[in-house]
Write a protein that holds these residues in place. Sequence first.
Motif, PDB file in Angstrom:
ATOM      1  N   LEU A  65    -141.229  15.204  12.156  1.00 12.31           N
ATOM      2  CA  LEU A  65    -140.201  15.155  13.449  1.00 12.31           C
ATOM      3  C   LEU A  65    -141.350  14.456  14.683  1.00 12.31           C
ATOM      4  O   LEU A  65    -142.186  15.101  14.556  1.00 12.31           O
ATOM      5  N   TRP A  66    -141.608  13.141  14.717  1.00 12.54           N
ATOM      6  CA  TRP A  66    -142.386  13.188  15.335  1.00 12.54           C
ATOM      7  C   TRP A  66    -141.417  12.679  17.437  1.00 12.54           C
ATOM      8  O   TRP A  66    -140.264  12.152  17.203  1.00 12.54           O
ATOM      9  N   PHE A  67    -142.450  12.790  17.834  1.00 12.36           N
ATOM     10  CA  PHE A  67    -142.218  12.991  19.897  1.00 12.36           C
ATOM     11  C   PHE A  67    -142.786  12.465  20.458  1.00 12.36           C
ATOM     12  O   PHE A  67    -144.201  12.491  20.864  1.00 12.36           O
ATOM     13  N   ASP A  68    -143.056  11.645  21.695  1.00 11.71           N
ATOM     14  CA  ASP A  68    -144.053  11.264  22.738  1.00 11.71           C
ATOM     15  C   ASP A  68    -144.808  12.801  23.057  1.00 11.71           C
ATOM     16  O   ASP A  68    -145.989  11.856  23.689  1.00 11.71           O
ATOM     17  N   ASP A  69    -144.172  13.135  23.809  1.00  6.91           N
ATOM     18  CA  ASP A  69    -144.689  14.390  24.384  1.00  6.91           C
ATOM     19  C   ASP A  69    -144.699  16.340  24.038  1.00  6.91           C
ATOM     20  O   ASP A  69    -143.164  16.062  23.239  1.00  6.91           O
ATOM     21  N   GLN A  70    -144.601  16.727  24.324  1.00  7.78           N
ATOM     22  CA  GLN A  70    -144.068  18.138  24.445  1.00  7.78           C
ATOM     23  C   GLN A  70    -142.967  18.832  25.401  1.00  7.78           C
ATOM     24  O   GLN A  70    -142.125  19.082  24.896  1.00  7.78           O
ATOM     25  N   SER A  71    -142.784  17.605  26.450  1.00  5.80           N
ATOM     26  CA  SER A  71    -141.946  18.152  27.357  1.00  5.80           C
ATOM     27  C   SER A  71    -140.539  17.227  26.653  1.00  5.80           C
ATOM     28  O   SER A  71    -139.428  17.804  26.218  1.00  5.80           O
ATOM     29  N   SER A  72    -140.905  15.370  25.726  1.00  2.76           N
ATOM     30  CA  SER A  72    -139.834  15.806  24.619  1.00  2.76           C
ATOM     31  C   SER A  72    -139.666  17.101  23.515  1.00  2.76           C
ATOM     32  O   SER A  72    -138.391  16.389  22.975  1.00  2.76           O
ATOM     33  N   VAL A  73    -139.766  17.201  23.058  1.00  3.67           N
ATOM     34  CA  VAL A  73    -139.601  18.070  21.911  1.00  3.67           C
ATOM     35  C   VAL A  73    -138.731  19.238  22.788  1.00  3.67           C
ATOM     36  O   VAL A  73    -137.983  19.623  22.106  1.00  3.67           O
ATOM     37  N   ASP A  74    -139.223  20.073  24.008  1.00  2.00           N
ATOM     38  CA  ASP A  74    -138.787  20.872  24.024  1.00  2.00           C
ATOM     39  C   ASP A  74    -137.274  20.470  24.908  1.00  2.00           C
ATOM     40  O   ASP A  74    -136.547  21.261  24.627  1.00  2.00           O
ATOM     41  N   ALA A  75    -137.361  19.100  25.240  1.00  2.00           N
ATOM     42  CA  ALA A  75    -135.543  19.114  25.314  1.00  2.00           C
ATOM     43  C   ALA A  75    -135.205  18.271  24.606  1.00  2.00           C
ATOM     44  O   ALA A  75    -133.638  18.778  24.863  1.00  2.00           O
ATOM     45  N   ALA A  76    -135.336  17.936  22.880  1.00  2.00           N
ATOM     46  CA  ALA A  76    -134.592  18.147  22.182  1.00  2.00           C
ATOM     47  C   ALA A  76    -133.704  18.798  21.498  1.00  2.00           C
ATOM     48  O   ALA A  76    -132.633  19.673  21.585  1.00  2.00           O
ATOM     49  N   PHE A  77    -135.263  20.086  21.491  1.00  2.00           N
ATOM     50  CA  PHE A  77    -134.728  21.167  21.524  1.00  2.00           C
ATOM     51  C   PHE A  77    -133.744  21.810  21.664  1.00  2.00           C
ATOM     52  O   PHE A  77    -133.543  23.642  21.674  1.00  2.00           O
ATOM     53  N   GLY A  78    -134.155  21.502  23.376  1.00  2.00           N
ATOM     54  CA  GLY A  78    -133.354  22.908  24.861  1.00  2.00           C
ATOM     55  C   GLY A  78    -131.806  22.476  24.400  1.00  2.00           C
ATOM     56  O   GLY A  78    -131.417  23.419  25.496  1.00  2.00           O
ATOM     57  N   SER A  79    -131.794  21.245  23.880  1.00  2.00           N
ATOM     58  CA  SER A  79    -130.087  21.085  24.399  1.00  2.00           C
ATOM     59  C   SER A  79    -128.918  22.373  23.714  1.00  2.00           C
ATOM     60  O   SER A  79    -129.223  21.934  22.571  1.00  2.00           O
ATOM     61  N   ALA A  80    -128.165  22.598  24.645  1.00  3.55           N
ATOM     62  CA  ALA A  80    -126.824  23.334  23.817  1.00  3.55           C
ATOM     63  C   ALA A  80    -126.266  22.348  22.624  1.00  3.55           C
ATOM     64  O   ALA A  80    -125.481  23.449  21.804  1.00  3.55           O
ATOM     65  N   GLU A  81    -125.992  21.170  23.088  1.00  2.63           N
ATOM     66  CA  GLU A  81    -125.136  20.563  21.709  1.00  2.63           C
ATOM     67  C   GLU A  81    -126.502  20.897  20.312  1.00  2.63           C
ATOM     68  O   GLU A  81    -126.156  21.104  19.087  1.00  2.63           O
ATOM     69  N   THR A  82    -127.728  20.585  20.463  1.00  2.00           N
ATOM     70  CA  THR A  82    -128.330  20.738  19.529  1.00  2.00           C
ATOM     71  C   THR A  82    -127.851  22.009  18.981  1.00  2.00           C
ATOM     72  O   THR A  82    -128.847  22.041  17.329  1.00  2.00           O
ATOM     73  N   LYS A  83    -128.537  22.956  19.600  1.00  2.00           N
ATOM     74  CA  LYS A  83    -128.442  24.022  19.545  1.00  2.00           C
ATOM     75  C   LYS A  83    -127.118  24.651  18.228  1.00  2.00           C
ATOM     76  O   LYS A  83    -127.007  25.224  17.527  1.00  2.00           O
ATOM     77  N   ALA A  84    -126.107  24.201  19.333  1.00  2.00           N
ATOM     78  CA  ALA A  84    -124.348  24.834  18.456  1.00  2.00           C
ATOM     79  C   ALA A  84    -124.446  24.056  17.274  1.00  2.00           C
ATOM     80  O   ALA A  84    -123.911  24.574  16.625  1.00  2.00           O
ATOM     81  N   VAL A  85    -125.097  22.486  16.766  1.00  2.00           N
ATOM     82  CA  VAL A  85    -124.482  21.586  15.833  1.00  2.00           C
ATOM     83  C   VAL A  85    -125.495  21.841  14.516  1.00  2.00           C
ATOM     84  O   VAL A  85    -125.577  22.244  14.158  1.00  2.00           O
TER      85      VAL A  85
END
Length: 114
Positions: A65-85
């Motif tokens: 998985l490629w992301f622009d930067d570490q903050s994008s990684v953190d935001a992507a995996f920090g989402s409640a929907e991402t965690k729940a689904v």
Amino acid sequence: MIKIITLFRRRPGISHQQCIEYWRSTHARLAQSDHEFWSRVRKYTQNYIVSRGGSGPQWDGVVELWFDDQSSVDAAFGSAETKAVLVADLKNFVDIDSMISVSAIERTFYDATE
């Protein structure tokens, strides 16, 4: 760009082919339908292991998985929907305890395919 590379084995009770089919169809669709996650992803590659020889760990797949930067990684995996689904869905085809992930910065020195 930050690349997350994760190696995993299938969950007990399913075949290599069942694991790959679930990942390729169901899990990939979940990833693409998760707007919060998908809007931050720049590239998503599934690698299906074709040779399982040797004495080391018997991996079934590698995801990149490629992301622009570490903050994008953190935001992507920090989402409640991402965690729940999306993250919760891993248990349907992955042996969670087998997962190994690293973050990397990619530098290509040679690519004959381009």
